[in-house]
Design a protein around this motif. Structure first.
Motif, PDB file in Angstrom:
ATOM      1  N   UNK A 145      -7.299  10.304   6.250  1.00  0.00           N
ATOM      2  CA  UNK A 145      -7.243   9.393   7.383  1.00  0.00           C
ATOM      3  C   UNK A 145      -6.471  10.023   8.545  1.00  0.00           C
ATOM      4  N   UNK A 146      -6.737   9.547   9.738  1.00  0.00           N
ATOM      5  CA  UNK A 146      -5.940   9.938  10.903  1.00  0.00           C
ATOM      6  C   UNK A 146      -4.579   9.237  10.816  1.00  0.00           C
ATOM      7  N   UNK A 147      -3.627   9.675  11.643  1.00  0.00           N
ATOM      8  CA  UNK A 147      -2.305   9.041  11.641  1.00  0.00           C
ATOM      9  C   UNK A 147      -2.416   7.556  11.971  1.00  0.00           C
ATOM     10  N   UNK A 148      -3.266   7.214  12.916  1.00  0.00           N
ATOM     11  CA  UNK A 148      -3.437   5.806  13.280  1.00  0.00           C
ATOM     12  C   UNK A 148      -4.036   5.009  12.127  1.00  0.00           C
ATOM     13  N   UNK A 149      -5.032   5.578  11.465  1.00  0.00           N
ATOM     14  CA  UNK A 149      -5.652   4.893  10.329  1.00  0.00           C
ATOM     15  C   UNK A 149      -4.653   4.718   9.187  1.00  0.00           C
ATOM     16  N   UNK A 150      -3.819   5.718   8.975  1.00  0.00           N
ATOM     17  CA  UNK A 150      -2.793   5.606   7.927  1.00  0.00           C
ATOM     18  C   UNK A 150      -1.828   4.469   8.240  1.00  0.00           C
ATOM     19  N   UNK A 151      -1.411   4.393   9.492  1.00  0.00           N
ATOM     20  CA  UNK A 151      -0.473   3.343   9.879  1.00  0.00           C
ATOM     21  C   UNK A 151      -1.086   1.965   9.658  1.00  0.00           C
ATOM     22  N   UNK A 152      -2.322   1.789  10.073  1.00  0.00           N
ATOM     23  CA  UNK A 152      -3.004   0.510   9.879  1.00  0.00           C
ATOM     24  C   UNK A 152      -3.064   0.164   8.398  1.00  0.00           C
ATOM     25  N   UNK A 153      -3.397   1.131   7.574  1.00  0.00           N
ATOM     26  CA  UNK A 153      -3.496   0.936   6.127  1.00  0.00           C
ATOM     27  C   UNK A 153      -2.146   0.515   5.548  1.00  0.00           C
ATOM     28  N   UNK A 154      -1.083   1.249   5.923  1.00  0.00           N
ATOM     29  CA  UNK A 154       0.243   0.958   5.374  1.00  0.00           C
ATOM     30  C   UNK A 154       0.738  -0.420   5.799  1.00  0.00           C
ATOM     31  N   UNK A 155       0.578  -0.727   7.077  1.00  0.00           N
ATOM     32  CA  UNK A 155       1.076  -2.006   7.590  1.00  0.00           C
ATOM     33  C   UNK A 155       0.311  -3.166   6.970  1.00  0.00           C
ATOM     34  N   UNK A 156      -1.013  -3.030   6.845  1.00  0.00           N
ATOM     35  CA  UNK A 156      -1.806  -4.109   6.269  1.00  0.00           C
ATOM     36  C   UNK A 156      -1.421  -4.373   4.819  1.00  0.00           C
ATOM     37  N   UNK A 157      -1.220  -3.314   4.054  1.00  0.00           N
ATOM     38  CA  UNK A 157      -0.814  -3.487   2.663  1.00  0.00           C
ATOM     39  C   UNK A 157       0.551  -4.151   2.573  1.00  0.00           C
ATOM     40  N   UNK A 158       1.468  -3.760   3.432  1.00  0.00           N
ATOM     41  CA  UNK A 158       2.802  -4.358   3.419  1.00  0.00           C
ATOM     42  C   UNK A 158       2.754  -5.825   3.804  1.00  0.00           C
ATOM     43  N   UNK A 159       1.956  -6.158   4.821  1.00  0.00           N
ATOM     44  CA  UNK A 159       1.812  -7.559   5.226  1.00  0.00           C
ATOM     45  C   UNK A 159       1.275  -8.386   4.063  1.00  0.00           C
ATOM     46  N   UNK A 160       0.242  -7.888   3.402  1.00  0.00           N
ATOM     47  CA  UNK A 160      -0.359  -8.623   2.281  1.00  0.00           C
ATOM     48  C   UNK A 160       0.660  -8.861   1.174  1.00  0.00           C
ATOM     49  N   UNK A 161       1.467  -7.853   0.875  1.00  0.00           N
ATOM     50  CA  UNK A 161       2.460  -8.007  -0.180  1.00  0.00           C
ATOM     51  C   UNK A 161       3.543  -9.006   0.215  1.00  0.00           C
ATOM     52  N   UNK A 162       3.971  -8.947   1.451  1.00  0.00           N
ATOM     53  CA  UNK A 162       4.990  -9.882   1.908  1.00  0.00           C
ATOM     54  C   UNK A 162       4.466 -11.317   1.897  1.00  0.00           C
ATOM     55  N   UNK A 163       3.223 -11.505   2.327  1.00  0.00           N
ATOM     56  CA  UNK A 163       2.652 -12.852   2.321  1.00  0.00           C
ATOM     57  C   UNK A 163       2.454 -13.367   0.906  1.00  0.00           C
ATOM     58  N   UNK A 164       2.255 -12.474  -0.040  1.00  0.00           N
ATOM     59  CA  UNK A 164       2.166 -12.905  -1.435  1.00  0.00           C
ATOM     60  C   UNK A 164       3.463 -13.563  -1.889  1.00  0.00           C
TER      61      UNK A 164
END
Length: 282
Positions: A145-164
């Protein structure tokens, strides 16, 4: 191999954290689940499977008797910390305790299952290498992934875990939390590099082993020793990331409503009660 031993702890934790009604499943069915994972990884023979079954029963009995009481205490502490919003210091202490629990369980799994490694032949080692490559596909995709794609991936996963844990965020909360999470360093890449270096060390040890196979101490050195080159290289990135995450979580806690904090407290308290019941069931 680390992934396999991790299943012994992961299954115990996941089942424990599901619901009080999962007690029988957790400690009667989980050994069979882990056994099937090991069979797939190594294409075990019938005699090896028989040996594995008894060793897994031994491991899960130990985990229930020795570890779940510690889990209960950890969860109760976490609930107290979460009530008013967890601080960075509290999170780091809890994170270190979780890491310690994982390392104890991995060491015990090696003690209980390590003699199985002695019986592996070359075809089974090659099967394990294929198994590991299959499990690494997600990580390989991340590296592409590009740096931007990596950031989107990491942030989305973290958001999902926090909302859980906390429940759904409001649009305003999500915007602020995402902005805070974007400031975290990339932990995935150094972890993937570490994972692959450790895997290569394990495969090299398999291939260079004598007829007696690998000793339990050799396995512990490869999988747990902090003085290996790959562990020493990875450690600064690991510590830096968790310090940064702890600081971010403290800030995020200040954005949460009382109801969101209470949701976490109730979940942690429930899990602590489950850990107590599992211990008593033994």
């Amino acid at each position: 191999m680390n992934r396999i031993y991790h299943h012994c702890l992961a299954v115990a934790c996941i089942m424990m954290l599901s619901s009080c009604g999962m007690i029988d499943y957790a400690y009667k069915k989980a050994p069979a689940y882990v056994a099937s994972e090991l069979e797939e990884a190594f294409d075990l023979s019938a005699s090896q499977v028989g040996q594995l079954d008894s060793r897994l029963e031994q491991f899960f009995a130990w985990h229930r008797q020795q570890e779940l009481g510690r889990y209960q205490q950890l969860l109760e502490r976490a609930a107290l910390s979460a009530a008013d919003g967890i601080t960075a210091t509290e999170f780091l202490e809890l994170n270190n305790d979780v890491r310690g629990a994982w390392r104890r369980s991995l060491a015990k799994a090696i003690d209980d299952l390590g003699d199985l490694v002695v019986t592996l032949d070359q075809q089974q080692i090659e099967q394990y290498q294929r198994y590991h490559r299959d499990s690494a596909e997600e990580y390989e995709a991340y590296l592409q992934k590009s740096e931007q794609q990596r950031e989107i991936y990491r942030v989305r996963r973290s958001i999902d875990r926090l909302e859980n844990w906390f429940g759904d965020f409001t649009p305003d909360q999500e915007e602020k939390i995402m902005a805070r999470l974007q400031r975290l360093p990339d932990f995935y890449e150094p972890w993937i590099v570490y994972r692959e270096a450790r895997q290569q060390a394990l495969v090299d040890a398999f291939n260079n082993a004598t007829d007696a196979g690998l000793t339990r101490q050799q396995l512990k050195t490869i999988l747990l020793d902090p003085s290996t080159e790959y562990a020493r290289t990875f450690e600064p990135a690991r510590q830096s990331y968790w310090r940064a995450y702890a600081a971010a979580l403290e800030e995020i806690s200040s954005l949460l409503t009382k109801a969101q904090k209470q949701r976490v407290v109730e979940k942690l308290q429930k899990y602590a009660r489950v850990a107590a019941r599992l211990t008593d069931a033994g």
